[in-house]
Design a protein around this motif. Sequence first.
Motif, mmCIF file in Angstrom:
data_model
loop_
_atom_site.group_PDB
_atom_site.id
_atom_site.type_symbol
_atom_site.label_atom_id
_atom_site.label_comp_id
_atom_site.label_asym_id
_atom_site.label_seq_id
_atom_site.Cartn_x
_atom_site.Cartn_y
_atom_site.Cartn_z
ATOM 1 N N MET A 163 9.944 -0.537 2.061
ATOM 2 C CA MET A 163 9.852 0.574 3.017
ATOM 3 C C MET A 163 9.065 0.123 4.241
ATOM 4 O O MET A 163 8.042 -0.538 4.130
ATOM 5 N N ARG A 164 9.525 0.507 5.405
ATOM 6 C CA ARG A 164 8.815 0.140 6.620
ATOM 7 C C ARG A 164 7.634 1.078 6.821
ATOM 8 O O ARG A 164 7.656 2.236 6.381
ATOM 9 N N PRO A 165 6.577 0.635 7.481
ATOM 10 C CA PRO A 165 5.427 1.511 7.723
ATOM 11 C C PRO A 165 5.810 2.694 8.604
ATOM 12 O O PRO A 165 6.579 2.557 9.556
ATOM 13 N N MET A 166 5.254 3.849 8.273
ATOM 14 C CA MET A 166 5.466 5.071 9.043
ATOM 15 C C MET A 166 4.123 5.781 9.213
ATOM 16 O O MET A 166 3.217 5.646 8.381
ATOM 17 N N ILE A 167 4.021 6.542 10.285
ATOM 18 C CA ILE A 167 2.830 7.363 10.525
ATOM 19 C C ILE A 167 3.177 8.798 10.161
ATOM 20 O O ILE A 167 4.171 9.352 10.642
ATOM 21 N N ARG A 168 2.363 9.408 9.302
ATOM 22 C CA ARG A 168 2.636 10.768 8.829
ATOM 23 C C ARG A 168 1.966 11.770 9.754
ATOM 24 O O ARG A 168 0.751 11.943 9.752
ATOM 25 N N THR A 169 2.759 12.444 10.577
ATOM 26 C CA THR A 169 2.257 13.468 11.482
ATOM 27 C C THR A 169 2.533 14.847 10.894
ATOM 28 O O THR A 169 3.231 14.983 9.887
ATOM 29 N N VAL A 170 2.008 15.867 11.537
ATOM 30 C CA VAL A 170 2.193 17.228 11.035
ATOM 31 C C VAL A 170 3.631 17.724 11.209
ATOM 32 O O VAL A 170 4.002 18.758 10.645
ATOM 33 N N LEU A 171 4.447 16.995 11.965
ATOM 34 C CA LEU A 171 5.863 17.332 12.102
ATOM 35 C C LEU A 171 6.761 16.380 11.335
ATOM 36 O O LEU A 171 7.979 16.458 11.440
ATOM 37 N N GLY A 172 6.162 15.484 10.558
ATOM 38 C CA GLY A 172 6.944 14.544 9.776
ATOM 39 C C GLY A 172 6.578 13.106 10.091
ATOM 40 O O GLY A 172 5.750 12.825 10.958
ATOM 41 N N ASP A 173 7.199 12.181 9.386
ATOM 42 C CA ASP A 173 6.894 10.766 9.543
ATOM 43 C C ASP A 173 7.586 10.207 10.783
ATOM 44 O O ASP A 173 8.766 10.493 11.033
ATOM 45 N N ILE A 174 6.857 9.381 11.541
ATOM 46 C CA ILE A 174 7.406 8.748 12.729
ATOM 47 C C ILE A 174 7.186 7.241 12.658
ATOM 48 O O ILE A 174 6.308 6.762 11.944
ATOM 49 N N ARG A 175 7.985 6.508 13.413
ATOM 50 C CA ARG A 175 7.792 5.063 13.505
ATOM 51 C C ARG A 175 6.539 4.765 14.322
ATOM 52 O O ARG A 175 6.210 5.496 15.256
ATOM 53 N N PRO A 176 5.819 3.706 13.998
ATOM 54 C CA PRO A 176 4.581 3.390 14.725
ATOM 55 C C PRO A 176 4.770 3.303 16.227
ATOM 56 O O PRO A 176 3.895 3.729 16.996
ATOM 57 N N GLU A 177 5.885 2.755 16.669
ATOM 58 C CA GLU A 177 6.102 2.600 18.105
ATOM 59 C C GLU A 177 6.301 3.930 18.829
ATOM 60 O O GLU A 177 6.256 3.986 20.062
ATOM 61 N N GLU A 178 6.481 5.015 18.087
ATOM 62 C CA GLU A 178 6.609 6.337 18.698
ATOM 63 C C GLU A 178 5.262 7.001 18.971
ATOM 64 O O GLU A 178 5.207 8.012 19.672
ATOM 65 N N LEU A 179 4.169 6.465 18.435
ATOM 66 C CA LEU A 179 2.881 7.154 18.520
ATOM 67 C C LEU A 179 2.373 7.242 19.947
ATOM 68 O O LEU A 179 1.932 8.298 20.390
ATOM 69 N N GLY A 180 2.398 6.148 20.684
ATOM 70 C CA GLY A 180 1.947 6.152 22.075
ATOM 71 C C GLY A 180 0.439 6.135 22.215
ATOM 72 O O GLY A 180 -0.302 5.780 21.284
ATOM 73 N N PHE A 182 -6.358 15.418 -2.828
ATOM 74 C CA PHE A 182 -6.008 14.578 -1.679
ATOM 75 C C PHE A 182 -4.525 14.202 -1.712
ATOM 76 O O PHE A 182 -3.837 14.262 -0.683
ATOM 77 N N VAL A 183 -4.029 13.815 -2.886
ATOM 78 C CA VAL A 183 -2.625 13.427 -3.004
ATOM 79 C C VAL A 183 -1.723 14.608 -2.665
ATOM 80 O O VAL A 183 -0.702 14.458 -1.963
ATOM 81 N N HIS A 184 -2.075 15.795 -3.140
ATOM 82 C CA HIS A 184 -1.283 16.982 -2.829
ATOM 83 C C HIS A 184 -1.207 17.201 -1.322
ATOM 84 O O HIS A 184 -0.117 17.455 -0.773
ATOM 85 N N GLU A 185 -2.344 17.107 -0.635
ATOM 86 C CA GLU A 185 -2.334 17.369 0.805
ATOM 87 C C GLU A 185 -1.623 16.265 1.580
ATOM 88 O O GLU A 185 -1.098 16.516 2.663
ATOM 89 N N LEU A 186 -1.553 15.074 1.025
ATOM 90 C CA LEU A 186 -0.844 13.970 1.675
ATOM 91 C C LEU A 186 0.657 14.012 1.446
ATOM 92 O O LEU A 186 1.421 13.507 2.292
ATOM 93 N N THR A 187 1.095 14.605 0.332
ATOM 94 C CA THR A 187 2.504 14.453 -0.054
ATOM 95 C C THR A 187 3.251 15.747 -0.330
ATOM 96 O O THR A 187 4.486 15.751 -0.283
ATOM 97 N N GLU A 188 2.552 16.837 -0.633
ATOM 98 C CA GLU A 188 3.247 18.033 -1.087
ATOM 99 C C GLU A 188 2.917 19.290 -0.299
ATOM 100 O O GLU A 188 3.627 20.296 -0.418
ATOM 101 N N ALA A 189 1.849 19.294 0.456
ATOM 102 C CA ALA A 189 1.450 20.494 1.190
ATOM 103 C C ALA A 189 2.495 20.832 2.253
ATOM 104 O O ALA A 189 3.231 19.958 2.719
ATOM 105 N N PRO A 190 2.592 22.107 2.651
ATOM 106 C CA PRO A 190 3.557 22.478 3.693
ATOM 107 C C PRO A 190 3.386 21.688 4.988
ATOM 108 O O PRO A 190 4.371 21.336 5.638
ATOM 109 N N VAL A 191 2.131 21.429 5.369
ATOM 110 C CA VAL A 191 1.839 20.536 6.503
ATOM 111 C C VAL A 191 1.030 19.377 5.934
ATOM 112 O O VAL A 191 -0.087 19.562 5.458
ATOM 113 N N LYS A 192 1.581 18.190 5.987
ATOM 114 C CA LYS A 192 0.994 17.063 5.270
ATOM 115 C C LYS A 192 -0.031 16.313 6.108
ATOM 116 O O LYS A 192 0.116 16.163 7.322
#
Length: 308
Positions: free
Chosen positions: A1-18, A113-123
């Motif tokens: 799996m390629r690295p992704m950044i987990r934002t409150v709107l979903g996972d984005i590619r690192p180059e999208e962060l800015g 912590f795992v719940h808030e990282l992976t299962e919460a409505p806003v992760k």
Amino acid sequence: MRPMIRTVLGDIRPEELGVCDSHDHLFIRSPTLPGQELNDPEAALCELDAFAAAGGRAVVQWTPWGMGPRTEELPGLSRQSGVHIVAATGMHQAKHYAPDELERVRDGLADLFVHELTEAPVKAGLIKVAGAFHRLDGHARHVMAAAAEAHRATGAPIGVHLEGGTAALDVLDLLCAEHGVPPDRVILGHPHRFPDAAVHRQAAETGAFLAFDGPSRAHHAADPHLLPGLGALADAGHADQILLGADTVTAAARSGADGPGMPFLLTGLRPRIERELGPDLAAAILVANPARAFASRWRRAGRPVFEL
């Protein structure tokens, strides 16, 4: 799996962060800051808008569980401002919580912590923990052990509040040597509040990231040491491990009040870094380094990516 950044709107590619404010707060509350809570969504949006107008593209909120992060407000603020937001789970020092609240969750922190990282409505996309002044007390050790367990389950990075900038090497010994967290998954916050260049260099030599914070608080006499500290790390070969954030924790510190706030990173500090240390270092600190620091090969899937 390629690295992704987990934002409150979903996972984005690192180059999208800015351009990224790597350590800040849109919402926060604590019994240690009575009457100074950040709890106004409109004020948070104004700060994000001002940051975006200065060229900002992303903000990492380090407010952990139980300190009023108002995570449910963050997706709307992200959409309205056009700024990516990374939220945090984790736990701060014990003084920021009611004793009964700590007791209630003590034995289930890793699962929380795992719940808030992976299962919460806003992760969340970061685990926030904290040391004590010049030491790691029992609370810090317990929380960091849970954070390490949650990291192993998810791949999430761990951000560490260093009280007064101290105990950086103790933190790395505990998280990395004892609990097996890779150093490049650890982000040490506030190192310049204890401007010891030798300690900064030793911490960087492990591979950890160092997240310096800008002068959002008038009582921080360490602010004049900020640029020399950045330069010393860069000269020692650690330019790719430096992050920068505003760490705004009171309404008075915001740009719309009496403080420099988030925009000052780009209107005040960035020009100085470019002028005194070079534009390449400024770009690394604000763009390239956070794109790596907050990206993970997530072991549990997040939501699909949503457009801002």
